[in-house]
Design a protein around this motif. Structure first.
Motif, PDB file in Angstrom:
ATOM      1  N   ARG A 145       0.841  -1.208   0.000  1.00 34.29           N
ATOM      2  CA  ARG A 145       0.000   0.000   0.000  1.00 34.29           C
ATOM      3  C   ARG A 145       0.870   1.251   0.000  1.00 34.29           C
ATOM      4  O   ARG A 145       0.559   2.227  -0.696  1.00 34.29           O
ATOM      5  CB  ARG A 145      -0.936  -0.009   1.201  1.00 34.29           C
ATOM      6  CG  ARG A 145      -2.089  -0.971   1.028  1.00 34.29           C
ATOM      7  CD  ARG A 145      -3.180  -0.748   2.038  1.00 34.29           C
ATOM      8  NE  ARG A 145      -2.676  -0.349   3.338  1.00 34.29           N
ATOM      9  CZ  ARG A 145      -3.116  -0.804   4.501  1.00 34.29           C
ATOM     10  NH1 ARG A 145      -4.087  -1.667   4.530  1.00 34.29           N
ATOM     11  NH2 ARG A 145      -2.615  -0.377   5.624  1.00 34.29           N
ATOM     12  N   ASP A 146       1.969   1.256   0.766  1.00 33.83           N
ATOM     13  CA  ASP A 146       2.893   2.397   0.763  1.00 33.83           C
ATOM     14  C   ASP A 146       3.508   2.594  -0.621  1.00 33.83           C
ATOM     15  O   ASP A 146       3.661   3.719  -1.089  1.00 33.83           O
ATOM     16  CB  ASP A 146       3.997   2.205   1.808  1.00 33.83           C
ATOM     17  CG  ASP A 146       3.484   2.314   3.235  1.00 33.83           C
ATOM     18  OD1 ASP A 146       2.354   2.841   3.430  1.00 33.83           O
ATOM     19  OD2 ASP A 146       4.193   1.860   4.148  1.00 33.83           O
TER      20      ASP A 146
ATOM     21  N   LEU B 265       2.155   1.725  -3.531  1.00 34.68           N
ATOM     22  CA  LEU B 265       1.130   2.287  -4.417  1.00 34.68           C
ATOM     23  C   LEU B 265       0.974   3.782  -4.201  1.00 34.68           C
ATOM     24  O   LEU B 265       0.815   4.552  -5.148  1.00 34.68           O
ATOM     25  CB  LEU B 265      -0.215   1.576  -4.203  1.00 34.68           C
ATOM     26  CG  LEU B 265      -0.299   0.127  -4.676  1.00 34.68           C
ATOM     27  CD1 LEU B 265      -1.643  -0.482  -4.284  1.00 34.68           C
ATOM     28  CD2 LEU B 265      -0.093   0.027  -6.173  1.00 34.68           C
ATOM     29  N   GLN B 266       1.026   4.201  -2.939  1.00 33.97           N
ATOM     30  CA  GLN B 266       0.905   5.627  -2.633  1.00 33.97           C
ATOM     31  C   GLN B 266       2.121   6.389  -3.156  1.00 33.97           C
ATOM     32  O   GLN B 266       1.983   7.480  -3.710  1.00 33.97           O
ATOM     33  CB  GLN B 266       0.757   5.821  -1.125  1.00 33.97           C
ATOM     34  CG  GLN B 266       0.455   7.245  -0.738  1.00 33.97           C
ATOM     35  CD  GLN B 266       0.224   7.374   0.759  1.00 33.97           C
ATOM     36  OE1 GLN B 266       0.551   6.490   1.541  1.00 33.97           O
ATOM     37  NE2 GLN B 266      -0.347   8.503   1.152  1.00 33.97           N
ATOM     38  N   SER B 267       3.312   5.809  -3.026  1.00 36.14           N
ATOM     39  CA  SER B 267       4.523   6.506  -3.461  1.00 36.14           C
ATOM     40  C   SER B 267       4.581   6.696  -4.976  1.00 36.14           C
ATOM     41  O   SER B 267       5.168   7.650  -5.458  1.00 36.14           O
ATOM     42  CB  SER B 267       5.778   5.772  -2.977  1.00 36.14           C
ATOM     43  OG  SER B 267       5.959   4.565  -3.690  1.00 36.14           O
TER      44      SER B 267
ATOM     45  N   GLN C 153       1.921   7.143  -6.735  1.00 37.50           N
ATOM     46  CA  GLN C 153       0.679   7.866  -7.020  1.00 37.50           C
ATOM     47  C   GLN C 153      -0.259   7.043  -7.907  1.00 37.50           C
ATOM     48  O   GLN C 153      -0.811   7.526  -8.887  1.00 37.50           O
ATOM     49  CB  GLN C 153       0.980   9.217  -7.646  1.00 37.50           C
ATOM     50  CG  GLN C 153       1.763  10.120  -6.721  1.00 37.50           C
ATOM     51  CD  GLN C 153       2.154  11.425  -7.377  1.00 37.50           C
ATOM     52  OE1 GLN C 153       2.141  11.556  -8.590  1.00 37.50           O
ATOM     53  NE2 GLN C 153       2.511  12.392  -6.553  1.00 37.50           N
ATOM     54  N   SER C 154      -0.428   5.784  -7.508  1.00 33.13           N
ATOM     55  CA  SER C 154      -1.304   4.872  -8.234  1.00 33.13           C
ATOM     56  C   SER C 154      -2.752   5.322  -8.107  1.00 33.13           C
ATOM     57  O   SER C 154      -3.150   5.929  -7.114  1.00 33.13           O
ATOM     58  CB  SER C 154      -1.161   3.456  -7.679  1.00 33.13           C
ATOM     59  OG  SER C 154      -2.145   2.604  -8.221  1.00 33.13           O
ATOM     60  N   GLU C 155      -3.534   5.013  -9.115  1.00 30.99           N
ATOM     61  CA  GLU C 155      -4.968   5.301  -9.077  1.00 30.99           C
ATOM     62  C   GLU C 155      -5.638   4.509  -7.963  1.00 30.99           C
ATOM     63  O   GLU C 155      -6.625   4.927  -7.393  1.00 30.99           O
ATOM     64  CB  GLU C 155      -5.583   4.929 -10.426  1.00 30.99           C
ATOM     65  CG  GLU C 155      -7.062   5.175 -10.532  1.00 30.99           C
ATOM     66  CD  GLU C 155      -7.615   4.795 -11.905  1.00 30.99           C
ATOM     67  OE1 GLU C 155      -8.845   4.681 -11.999  1.00 30.99           O
ATOM     68  OE2 GLU C 155      -6.838   4.605 -12.854  1.00 30.99           O
ATOM     69  N   TYR C 156      -5.079   3.334  -7.636  1.00 31.32           N
ATOM     70  CA  TYR C 156      -5.636   2.463  -6.609  1.00 31.32           C
ATOM     71  C   TYR C 156      -4.756   2.497  -5.369  1.00 31.32           C
ATOM     72  O   TYR C 156      -3.536   2.597  -5.461  1.00 31.32           O
ATOM     73  CB  TYR C 156      -5.756   1.033  -7.120  1.00 31.32           C
ATOM     74  CG  TYR C 156      -6.634   0.938  -8.337  1.00 31.32           C
ATOM     75  CD1 TYR C 156      -8.012   0.949  -8.198  1.00 31.32           C
ATOM     76  CD2 TYR C 156      -6.097   0.864  -9.617  1.00 31.32           C
ATOM     77  CE1 TYR C 156      -8.844   0.875  -9.312  1.00 31.32           C
ATOM     78  CE2 TYR C 156      -6.916   0.791 -10.728  1.00 31.32           C
ATOM     79  CZ  TYR C 156      -8.286   0.797 -10.568  1.00 31.32           C
ATOM     80  OH  TYR C 156      -9.102   0.729 -11.660  1.00 31.32           O
ATOM     81  N   SER C 157      -5.391   2.394  -4.216  1.00 32.51           N
ATOM     82  CA  SER C 157      -4.627   2.443  -2.969  1.00 32.51           C
ATOM     83  C   SER C 157      -4.451   1.071  -2.342  1.00 32.51           C
ATOM     84  O   SER C 157      -3.771   0.932  -1.339  1.00 32.51           O
ATOM     85  CB  SER C 157      -5.331   3.364  -1.968  1.00 32.51           C
ATOM     86  OG  SER C 157      -6.629   2.872  -1.700  1.00 32.51           O
ATOM     87  N   ASP C 158      -5.050   0.046  -2.933  1.00 35.71           N
ATOM     88  CA  ASP C 158      -4.974  -1.305  -2.376  1.00 35.71           C
ATOM     89  C   ASP C 158      -5.436  -2.289  -3.440  1.00 35.71           C
ATOM     90  O   ASP C 158      -5.931  -1.888  -4.501  1.00 35.71           O
ATOM     91  CB  ASP C 158      -5.872  -1.403  -1.133  1.00 35.71           C
ATOM     92  CG  ASP C 158      -5.418  -2.485  -0.162  1.00 35.71           C
ATOM     93  OD1 ASP C 158      -4.555  -3.311  -0.539  1.00 35.71           O
ATOM     94  OD2 ASP C 158      -5.920  -2.508   0.966  1.00 35.71           O
TER      95      ASP C 158
END
Length: 173
Positions: A140-141, A143-145, A147-152
């Motif tokens: 999840r971190d 994906l956030q780094s 800047q993914s459209e999805y967070s999980d």
């Protein structure tokens, strides 16, 4: 419309959704009502009767309907005794367009394509990520780094067959 849903007593349920589009082309879709098809019958005449009663309850004039989407089953699409035939007999000259449901089209495509090897690999990877707490938090971190459209990622379960599409979609992004 979907009539394939059954409750815990094996009573078929007719589910009516209403989709509206406003002047800004924003689409709203909501569950309008659910009608029990009492007994074992899910014939076109039973579906049509519950459809009419549902519209009366919702106070939706038949003239406001421009499209009806069904699963394509004979009791829905039959030209004489199916829902479509009864609709056209009772409302001659209507401009309603009947379509095959997009969800059911996905199922038809899935059955025509051999997606099992791809889906098995994706499900194994997703379930491995989700089943390990540290790995899941790190993913999840990550994906956030980026800047993914999805967070999980979603768990895939056979009980919720629509999740296969969501899992595959998220994995491909």
């Amino acid at each position: 419309m979907d009539e394939s849903s059954t409750d815990i007593n094996d009573t078929a349920q007719l589910v009516l959704f209403i989709r509206g589009i406003d002047e800004n082309f924003d689409i709203t879709e909501e569950l309008a009502c659910m009608r029990s098809l009492k007994g074992r019958s899910t014939k076109g005449c039973d579906i049509f009767r519950e459809f009419q009663e549902g519209l009366l309850t919702l106070k939706v004039p038949i003239t406001n309907i421009c499209n009806i989407t069904t699963d394509g089953a004979p009791n829905m699409t039959g030209k004489k005794s199916g829902f479509l035939g009864l609709f056209n007999q009772n409302y001659p000259g209507n401009n309603v367009v009947f379509l095959h449901c997009v969800i059911h089209q996905d199922v038809l495509c899935k059955s025509a394509l051999n997606m099992k090897p791809m889906l098995d690999a994706v499900v194994k990877l997703v379930n491995t990520i989700r089943s390990r707490g540290l790995t899941h938090r790190q993913f999840r971190d990550f994906l956030q780094s980026v800047q993914s459209e999805y967070s999980d990622v979603l768990y895939y379960t056979k009980v919720r067959w629509l999740s296969a599409g969501c899992v595959s979609s998220e994995f491909g992004s």
